[in-house]
Write a protein that holds these residues in place. Structure first.
Motif, PDB file in Angstrom:
ATOM      1  N   GLU A 190      17.272 -14.547 -46.696  1.00 52.33           N
ATOM      2  CA  GLU A 190      17.094 -14.975 -47.907  1.00 52.33           C
ATOM      3  C   GLU A 190      17.197 -16.379 -48.077  1.00 52.33           C
ATOM      4  O   GLU A 190      18.136 -17.260 -47.213  1.00 52.33           O
ATOM      5  CB  GLU A 190      18.088 -14.741 -49.087  1.00 52.33           C
ATOM      6  CG  GLU A 190      17.926 -15.201 -50.424  1.00 52.33           C
ATOM      7  CD  GLU A 190      18.810 -14.822 -51.340  1.00 52.33           C
ATOM      8  OE1 GLU A 190      19.515 -13.632 -51.185  1.00 52.33           O
ATOM      9  OE2 GLU A 190      19.329 -15.211 -52.354  1.00 52.33           O
ATOM     10  N   HIS A 192      15.980 -20.244 -50.201  1.00 54.52           N
ATOM     11  CA  HIS A 192      15.124 -21.011 -51.225  1.00 54.52           C
ATOM     12  C   HIS A 192      16.140 -22.140 -51.312  1.00 54.52           C
ATOM     13  O   HIS A 192      17.089 -22.458 -50.802  1.00 54.52           O
ATOM     14  CB  HIS A 192      15.179 -20.265 -52.209  1.00 54.52           C
ATOM     15  CG  HIS A 192      16.397 -19.417 -52.739  1.00 54.52           C
ATOM     16  ND1 HIS A 192      17.763 -20.112 -53.260  1.00 54.52           N
ATOM     17  CD2 HIS A 192      16.699 -18.072 -52.597  1.00 54.52           C
ATOM     18  CE1 HIS A 192      18.498 -19.011 -53.251  1.00 54.52           C
ATOM     19  NE2 HIS A 192      18.093 -17.918 -53.088  1.00 54.52           N
ATOM     20  N   TYR A 214      12.680 -15.072 -47.203  1.00 57.39           N
ATOM     21  CA  TYR A 214      12.532 -13.939 -48.178  1.00 57.39           C
ATOM     22  C   TYR A 214      13.057 -14.451 -49.318  1.00 57.39           C
ATOM     23  O   TYR A 214      13.943 -15.461 -49.568  1.00 57.39           O
ATOM     24  CB  TYR A 214      12.914 -12.612 -47.793  1.00 57.39           C
ATOM     25  CG  TYR A 214      14.414 -12.234 -47.732  1.00 57.39           C
ATOM     26  CD1 TYR A 214      15.279 -12.038 -48.938  1.00 57.39           C
ATOM     27  CD2 TYR A 214      15.239 -11.869 -46.665  1.00 57.39           C
ATOM     28  CE1 TYR A 214      16.364 -11.469 -49.132  1.00 57.39           C
ATOM     29  CE2 TYR A 214      16.567 -11.257 -46.503  1.00 57.39           C
ATOM     30  CZ  TYR A 214      17.050 -11.401 -47.922  1.00 57.39           C
ATOM     31  OH  TYR A 214      18.385 -10.659 -47.933  1.00 57.39           O
ATOM     32  N   SER A 215      12.597 -13.905 -50.474  1.00 58.04           N
ATOM     33  CA  SER A 215      12.911 -14.172 -51.909  1.00 58.04           C
ATOM     34  C   SER A 215      12.636 -15.822 -52.044  1.00 58.04           C
ATOM     35  O   SER A 215      13.544 -16.633 -52.380  1.00 58.04           O
ATOM     36  CB  SER A 215      14.227 -13.870 -52.454  1.00 58.04           C
ATOM     37  OG  SER A 215      14.276 -12.571 -52.247  1.00 58.04           O
ATOM     38  N   ARG A 219      13.114 -15.623 -56.527  1.00 60.66           N
ATOM     39  CA  ARG A 219      12.638 -14.426 -57.377  1.00 60.66           C
ATOM     40  C   ARG A 219      12.758 -14.667 -59.031  1.00 60.66           C
ATOM     41  O   ARG A 219      11.645 -14.480 -59.471  1.00 60.66           O
ATOM     42  CB  ARG A 219      13.762 -13.259 -57.081  1.00 60.66           C
ATOM     43  CG  ARG A 219      12.910 -12.199 -57.630  1.00 60.66           C
ATOM     44  CD  ARG A 219      14.001 -10.833 -57.314  1.00 60.66           C
ATOM     45  NE  ARG A 219      13.923 -10.335 -55.970  1.00 60.66           N
ATOM     46  CZ  ARG A 219      14.502  -9.224 -55.543  1.00 60.66           C
ATOM     47  NH1 ARG A 219      15.160  -8.377 -56.526  1.00 60.66           N
ATOM     48  NH2 ARG A 219      14.426  -8.711 -54.227  1.00 60.66           N
ATOM     49  N   TRP A 220      13.716 -14.911 -59.631  1.00 60.64           N
ATOM     50  CA  TRP A 220      13.846 -15.147 -60.644  1.00 60.64           C
ATOM     51  C   TRP A 220      13.566 -16.650 -61.280  1.00 60.64           C
ATOM     52  O   TRP A 220      13.048 -17.476 -60.409  1.00 60.64           O
ATOM     53  CB  TRP A 220      15.079 -14.503 -61.365  1.00 60.64           C
ATOM     54  CG  TRP A 220      15.120 -13.178 -61.092  1.00 60.64           C
ATOM     55  CD1 TRP A 220      14.342 -12.166 -61.817  1.00 60.64           C
ATOM     56  CD2 TRP A 220      15.854 -12.655 -60.356  1.00 60.64           C
ATOM     57  NE1 TRP A 220      14.538 -10.913 -61.257  1.00 60.64           N
ATOM     58  CE2 TRP A 220      15.435 -11.002 -60.235  1.00 60.64           C
ATOM     59  CE3 TRP A 220      16.932 -12.561 -59.358  1.00 60.64           C
ATOM     60  CZ2 TRP A 220      16.374 -10.215 -59.666  1.00 60.64           C
ATOM     61  CZ3 TRP A 220      17.662 -11.923 -58.606  1.00 60.64           C
ATOM     62  CH2 TRP A 220      17.243 -10.631 -58.676  1.00 60.64           C
ATOM     63  N   LYS A 258       6.215 -12.784 -53.107  1.00 64.37           N
ATOM     64  CA  LYS A 258       5.551 -11.731 -53.566  1.00 64.37           C
ATOM     65  C   LYS A 258       4.771 -11.968 -54.901  1.00 64.37           C
ATOM     66  O   LYS A 258       5.616 -12.631 -55.904  1.00 64.37           O
ATOM     67  CB  LYS A 258       6.522 -10.457 -53.708  1.00 64.37           C
ATOM     68  CG  LYS A 258       6.215  -9.224 -54.419  1.00 64.37           C
ATOM     69  CD  LYS A 258       6.311  -9.170 -55.749  1.00 64.37           C
ATOM     70  CE  LYS A 258       5.718  -8.048 -56.715  1.00 64.37           C
ATOM     71  NZ  LYS A 258       5.938  -8.149 -58.041  1.00 64.37           N
ATOM     72  N   VAL A 292      19.508 -13.046 -54.495  1.00 59.68           N
ATOM     73  CA  VAL A 292      19.199 -11.663 -54.427  1.00 59.68           C
ATOM     74  C   VAL A 292      19.932 -10.901 -53.716  1.00 59.68           C
ATOM     75  O   VAL A 292      20.610  -9.704 -54.231  1.00 59.68           O
ATOM     76  CB  VAL A 292      17.676 -11.930 -53.779  1.00 59.68           C
ATOM     77  CG1 VAL A 292      17.272 -10.348 -53.518  1.00 59.68           C
ATOM     78  CG2 VAL A 292      16.869 -12.507 -54.643  1.00 59.68           C
TER      79      VAL A 292
END
Ligand code: NAP
Length: 311
Positions: A190, A192, A214-215, A219-220, A258, A292
């Motif tokens: 993860e 970001h 990842y993420s 994500r949100w 994604k 996440v």
């Protein structure tokens, strides 16, 4: 907007720095099946790197989209992952992933998590997401060292062109290095702007391990809505997500956003080049905050504590 670069792995192969995250929008059979539609739009939008995993349930749909796209196999970089309840069954699980993908090799095979989980049904994955992710029971064996040796054998066989790990820290990588004969090509974690993981990134770089975020957008909305990100989006006439993805690229990190929407898929590949100063500004947003993969009230995430992960 610069072209999406590729990054050289320690195997000599190249991985496109933006890939499509291939988790289903929801962990339901309908949503998994729906992924075929948006995998195909991603092929059309120019994606040539797809990040799936056994546990995502999307391998057969990626296979169908790849065939429907008409894109030659050798032009596509496919990653899949050994799920945490299969360390006892690595060869069987890998064969099953290849069969579902309709491929005779994958470009990258990852050990999805450092811990080993046991479900009541052994090899079989629980059908309900709540059983899959809640109250997972971890066991001490096979260890991550045992499992890595199995992945090394798959690499030697040529069917996993590169092997790597996911959710590994400096601590678990050091544990792996006690017995590893092959250095992982990738560590997927993860990452970001609120979880910049600079120390881990530098450690991996020093070992020749490429980091995949990842993420990558968080994500949100919270990372996307950060005032610094919003300000940079205005400065570069870009969207907030483009700023975040451009930051990953500037740090030499692979990102696998994604999106099930063709417009957002295209948006995520048309990235500005940030100035060195703006890269530093985004890195400065780091709060070491897992958005996440976070710990529950019992201090555990999928059966392990932060100390066990080395996070
Ligand atoms: N190794 C691991 O343990 C692990 C764990 C988690 C994730 N992953 C990998 O990382 C991939 C991505 O992670 P993620 O889905 O958690 O996070 P993400 O890619 O940062 O965010 C995905 C979310 O952002 C939305 N989105 C995408 N592009 C957007 C844009 N340009 N503007 C606004 N919203 C946008 C998507 O909605 P729409 O689909 O509606 O566009 C989706 O809701 C996964 O698919 C998987 O391959 C790996």
């Amino acid at each position: 907007m610069a072209a999406i670069p590729s990054i050289k792995l320690n195997t000599g192969a190249f991985i496109p720095a933006i890939g499509l995250g291939a988790t289903p929008s929801e962990f339901t059979p309908e949503s998994m099946a729906d992924s075929e539609r948006w995998f195909l739009t991603a092929f059309k939008a120019g994606y040539r790197h797809f990040d799936t995993g056994y546990i995502y349930g999307t391998e057969p749909y990626l296979s169908a989209a790849l065939r429907a796209s008409g894109v030659p196999r050798e032009e596509v970089f496919v990653t899949t992952k050994l799920p945490w309840h299969h360390p006892k069954y690595v060869a069987r699980s890998f064969d099953e992933s290849l069969r579902k993908l309709g491929l005779d090799y994958v470009d990258l095979y990852l050990l999805h998590w450092p811990q080993t989980v046991e479900y009541p049904n052994g090899y079989d994955t629980p059908t309900s997401p709540s059983e899959m992710f809640l109250d997972v029971k971890t066991v001490d064996t096979p260890t991550l060292n045992d499992t890595w040796a199995e992945l090394e054998a798959l690499h030697t066989s040529g069917r996993a062109r590169a092997i790597g790990v996911s959710n590994f820290s400096i601590k678990t990588l050091e544990q792996l290095f006690k017995t590893a004969k092959i250095v992982p090509a990738v560590n997927q974690v993860e990452m970001h702007p609120y979880l910049a993981q600079t120390e881990l990134l530098e450690y991996c770089r020093g070992k020749g391990i490429v980091v995949t975020a990842y993420s990558p957008s968080g994500r949100w909305q919270q990372v996307r809505s950060d005032p610094t990100i919003v300000g940079l989006a205005a400065k570069y006439s870009a969207t907030q997500t483009q700023i975040i993805l451009a930051w990953h690229l500037a740090r030499g990190v692979v990102a696998i956003p994604k999106s099930a929407d063709i417009e957002r898929q295209k948006e995520n590949t048309a990235l500005p080049t940030l100035s060195a100063e703006d890269v530093v500004r985004v890195t400065g947003l780091d709060r070491n905050e897992r958005i996440v993969s976070k710990f529950g009230p019992d201090g555990k995430l999928f059966g392990w504590t932060a100390e066990q992960y080395g996070w």
